[in-house]
Write a protein that holds these residues in place. Structure first.
Motif, PDB file in Angstrom:
ATOM      1  N   CYS A 237       0.606  -1.405   0.043  1.00 19.48           N
ATOM      2  CA  CYS A 237      -0.006   0.238   0.036  1.00 19.48           C
ATOM      3  C   CYS A 237       0.849   0.958   0.026  1.00 19.48           C
ATOM      4  CB  CYS A 237      -0.797   0.215   1.647  1.00 19.48           C
ATOM      5  SG  CYS A 237      -2.515  -1.464   0.920  1.00 19.48           S
ATOM      6  N   ILE A 240       1.567   2.211  -2.938  1.00 17.62           N
ATOM      7  CA  ILE A 240       0.685   2.142  -4.073  1.00 17.62           C
ATOM      8  C   ILE A 240       0.789   3.993  -4.536  1.00 17.62           C
ATOM      9  CG2 ILE A 240      -1.824   2.095  -5.047  1.00 17.62           C
ATOM     10  CD1 ILE A 240       0.518   0.147  -5.633  1.00 17.62           C
ATOM     11  N   ILE A 241       0.498   4.523  -2.586  1.00 15.40           N
ATOM     12  CA  ILE A 241       0.502   5.591  -1.874  1.00 15.40           C
ATOM     13  C   ILE A 241       0.817   6.364  -3.014  1.00 15.40           C
ATOM     14  CG2 ILE A 241       0.627   6.987  -0.904  1.00 15.40           C
ATOM     15  CD1 ILE A 241      -1.070   4.811   1.145  1.00 15.40           C
ATOM     16  N   GLY A 244       1.036   7.202  -6.667  1.00 18.57           N
ATOM     17  CA  GLY A 244      -0.593   7.713  -6.517  1.00 18.57           C
ATOM     18  C   GLY A 244      -0.712   8.782  -7.544  1.00 18.57           C
ATOM     19  N   VAL A 248      -2.948   7.498 -10.587  1.00 25.89           N
ATOM     20  CA  VAL A 248      -4.566   7.972 -10.790  1.00 25.89           C
ATOM     21  C   VAL A 248      -4.954   9.039 -11.562  1.00 25.89           C
ATOM     22  CG1 VAL A 248      -5.841   9.901  -9.145  1.00 25.89           C
ATOM     23  CG2 VAL A 248      -4.878   8.820  -8.326  1.00 25.89           C
ATOM     24  N   ASN A 294       4.572  14.736  -3.834  1.00 29.64           N
ATOM     25  CA  ASN A 294       4.909  14.170  -3.572  1.00 29.64           C
ATOM     26  C   ASN A 294       5.911  13.514  -1.907  1.00 29.64           C
ATOM     27  OD1 ASN A 294       4.600  11.939  -5.964  1.00 29.64           O
ATOM     28  ND2 ASN A 294       6.350  11.621  -7.075  1.00 29.64           N
ATOM     29  N   LEU A 298       2.492  12.647  -0.158  1.00 27.34           N
ATOM     30  CA  LEU A 298       2.299  10.664  -0.201  1.00 27.34           C
ATOM     31  C   LEU A 298       3.019  10.068   0.436  1.00 27.34           C
ATOM     32  CD1 LEU A 298       1.609  10.788  -4.339  1.00 27.34           C
ATOM     33  CD2 LEU A 298       0.011  10.553  -2.042  1.00 27.34           C
ATOM     34  N   LEU A 316      -4.592   4.264   2.303  1.00 28.34           N
ATOM     35  CA  LEU A 316      -4.379   4.504   0.244  1.00 28.34           C
ATOM     36  C   LEU A 316      -5.945   5.305   0.172  1.00 28.34           C
ATOM     37  CD1 LEU A 316      -3.475   3.774  -1.873  1.00 28.34           C
ATOM     38  CD2 LEU A 316      -4.534   1.680  -2.102  1.00 28.34           C
ATOM     39  N   TYR A 320      -5.522   9.203  -2.149  1.00 32.53           N
ATOM     40  CA  TYR A 320      -6.174   9.809  -3.338  1.00 32.53           C
ATOM     41  C   TYR A 320      -6.791  10.012  -3.302  1.00 32.53           C
ATOM     42  CZ  TYR A 320      -3.178   5.842  -5.177  1.00 32.53           C
ATOM     43  OH  TYR A 320      -1.911   4.868  -6.464  1.00 32.53           O
TER      44      TYR A 320
END
Length: 338
Positions: A237, A240-241, A244, A248, A294, A298, A316, A320
């Motif tokens: 996770c 993935i964050i 992002g 996205v 970032n 994030l 997460l 997002y």
């Protein structure tokens, strides 16, 4: 050689190789000429990302030979990364049929998931959701999507490099802060390899990354994320964050375009970052904005997810929501001139 020495050597090799690749691209007339879908206005040589590939794989082999990196991980990264880079290099030199290219992407992704040992044991939401074999299919789709979206998002000066550098440095910091038994050294080496290239690409692009570099980065980042998943869903996770902005923008844009009747593979320039670069008339401002998002949004959220302050899946989603709202605000996926 110490890890600091390896990192500095990686930077120097990548920087010098990028200069050579620029000379090579100009000599062989490997040039990106602007068209109606471009975010650039000046013909620019491409293929500089090969320097990242050569540098990172060269160091990987060295680490394997010196037994500082286990052979199974090293061979997966080397074989898969080399295969994608060669495919991208050939595509940079001449067009490869899109369906053939996609088929090769799937073959390589399936091979990676197989040799990583599969992900049938993965569970979500504190073990309340069992994915079973579906997790393996999702892992393959994740790799294919990430390497392709990295290509889609490599459209303005420095953005793909900044995404890779901030992601790898953020995850390296998370690993070190939490004393996680995952290789932060690999992340630092990859970051230094990309840094050697980006000095040629940002703020003014003297050479573009090209498909060889962007596809390679997308795949390598994806494999490293899956390696983290083998340890704990919380670390996945966190990955993935950190990715992002790219995930996205690319995913939201694709979904919106397809829902508006466009073909999935139609070329366009309707990503959020592309609209932003035109709205603010600057590549540099947009890339720096990605850098700030970032680092200051994030990265802290990824740290919280890795620490399991809440369920990582919930963090997460929290990370997002602003990115999705930003994509909507910038018009990601909206038909151009509509």
């Amino acid at each position: 050689m110490s890890i600091i020495g390896i990192i500095l050597t990686s930077f120097v090799i990548s920087f010098l190789l990028t200069g050579y690749m620029r000379h090579y691209a100009l000599k062989k007339n490997i040039i990106d000429n602007p068209n109606e879908r471009s975010s650039h206005t000046i013909p620019t040589p491409r293929g500089g990302g090969v320097s990242i590939v050569i540098t990172f794989l060269f160091v990987l082999v060295g680490l394997m030979l010196s037994r500082e990196l286990d052979w199974s991980t090293g061979l997966i990264l080397t074989a898969a990364g080399f295969g994608i880079a060669v495919l991208g290099f050939l595509d940079d030199h001449g067009h490869i049929n899109s369906m053939l290219r996609l088929a090769i992407h799937f073959v390589i992704a399936i091979g990676v998931v197989f040799f990583l040992g599969g992900f049938s044991e993965v569970t979500l939401f504190s073990g309340n959701v069992q994915l079973g074999w579906l997790a393996n299919i999702i892992a393959v789709l994740f790799l294919v999507w990430l390497l392709n979206l990295y290509n889609f998002m490599d459209g303005i000066n420095g953005i793909a490099s900044i995404e890779a550098i901030t992601t790898t440095l953020s995850l390296a910091a998370v690993y070190l802060l939490l004393n996680i038994h995952l290789s932060s050294e690999l992340l630092l080496i990859l970051a230094s390899s990309v840094l050697g290239f980006v000095l040629w690409n940002f703020p003014k692009a003297r050479i573009f990354m090209g498909d060889a570099g962007s596809g390679f980065l997308g795949l390598i980042l994806g494999i490293l994320a899956l390696i983290a998943l083998k340890t704990d869903i919380a670390f996945f996770c966190a990955w993935i964050i950190c990715l992002g902005v790219f995930i996205v923008d690319a995913t939201f844009t694709l979904i919106r375009r397809v829902s508006n009747g466009h073909k999935m593979y139609d070329a366009h320039r309707s990503h959020a970052y592309q609209y932003a670069s035109r709205k603010y008339n600057s590549h540099t401002k947009v890339t720096i904005a990605v850098l700030f998002i970032n680092i200051f949004w994030l990265f802290p959220m990824a740290y919280l997810a890795a620490q399991k302050v809440l369920m990582p899946e919930v963090i997460l989603l929290m990370a997002y929501i602003p990115l999705i709202l930003l994509a909507v605000f910038l018009g990601a996926g909206k038909t151009e001139n509509a």
